[in-house]
Write a protein that holds these residues in place. Sequence first.
Motif, PDB file in Angstrom:
ATOM      1  N   GLN A   1       0.840  -1.201   0.000  1.00  0.00           N
ATOM      2  CA  GLN A   1       0.000   0.000   0.000  1.00  0.00           C
ATOM      3  C   GLN A   1       0.871   1.244   0.000  1.00  0.00           C
ATOM      4  OE1 GLN A   1      -3.261   0.763  -0.014  1.00  0.00           O
ATOM      5  NE2 GLN A   1      -4.456  -0.626   1.254  1.00  0.00           N
TER       6      GLN A   1
ATOM      7  N   ASP B   1      -8.170  -1.735   0.724  1.00  0.00           N
ATOM      8  CA  ASP B   1      -8.631  -0.451   0.191  1.00  0.00           C
ATOM      9  C   ASP B   1      -9.428   0.265   1.274  1.00  0.00           C
ATOM     10  OD1 ASP B   1      -8.873   1.303  -2.254  1.00  0.00           O
ATOM     11  OD2 ASP B   1     -10.982   1.078  -1.733  1.00  0.00           O
TER      12      ASP B   1
ATOM     13  N   ASN C   1      -8.912   0.277  -6.967  1.00  0.00           N
ATOM     14  CA  ASN C   1      -8.193   1.540  -6.988  1.00  0.00           C
ATOM     15  C   ASN C   1      -8.368   2.272  -8.305  1.00  0.00           C
ATOM     16  OD1 ASN C   1      -6.032   2.317  -4.653  1.00  0.00           O
ATOM     17  ND2 ASN C   1      -6.564   0.159  -4.586  1.00  0.00           N
TER      18      ASN C   1
END
Length: 229
Positions: free
Chosen positions: A26, A84, A222
Amino acid sequence: MHAFDRFLPEWFNRIRSRQITLPRFQRSVAWDNKKVSDLLTTVLRGLPSGAALILVVGDEEKFKSRTMVYAPESGEKVTEQLLDGQQRLTALWCSLHDKYRDRSYLIGFEEDLSNPTTKLPYVRGQARWEKNGSRYPLWVSDPKECWNRGFIPMNLLRPEDILPEIRKWIATAVASDRDQENLLFDEIIALREKVREFNLPYLALPANTPKDVALDVFVKMNRSEERRV
């Protein structure tokens, strides 16, 4: 995948106990002040803010992980990896606990154009800086000066048992004016309810999801988020 409801106090409990971590792939915290302020305003106005994605952890974490910013480094067994939703949860966690070193978030009120008799809450990010052992501007940390400007600190809304702290801030802010004290207390309690009731739903990938599949879902979510922005 199915979407599940999860309200902010439960997200915070999992962050606080380190049951939820971030895969190291991430990116780091990337949101600027405007995005944080907009999200907080969304919360206080009772509006939705998308969904998060988690990977359920089985016997061991599928990806090497790290702790969320300004969250405890140790705790209980990790049960979830956040694929996410990092930016939103970091913004909520840090603003409500006043963890940003260069910014404090304050609640103000503006006219509701659809109903001039009411006021709508909004959130402002106030720049902060250290000098000679003090955090400037000083008025942000002074309840009376802060309220004279029409602001309430966002950290008074964190979903924890902090009623004594709230009452102390209010008493200082209004100089023991009982009528104002009651009105301000009711206002803060109503805002705290908005925070407690904020639902950040999530999609959950089961623990037996292959790594490549989890990464593929992460990438697609994303890309979808980037197109919406």
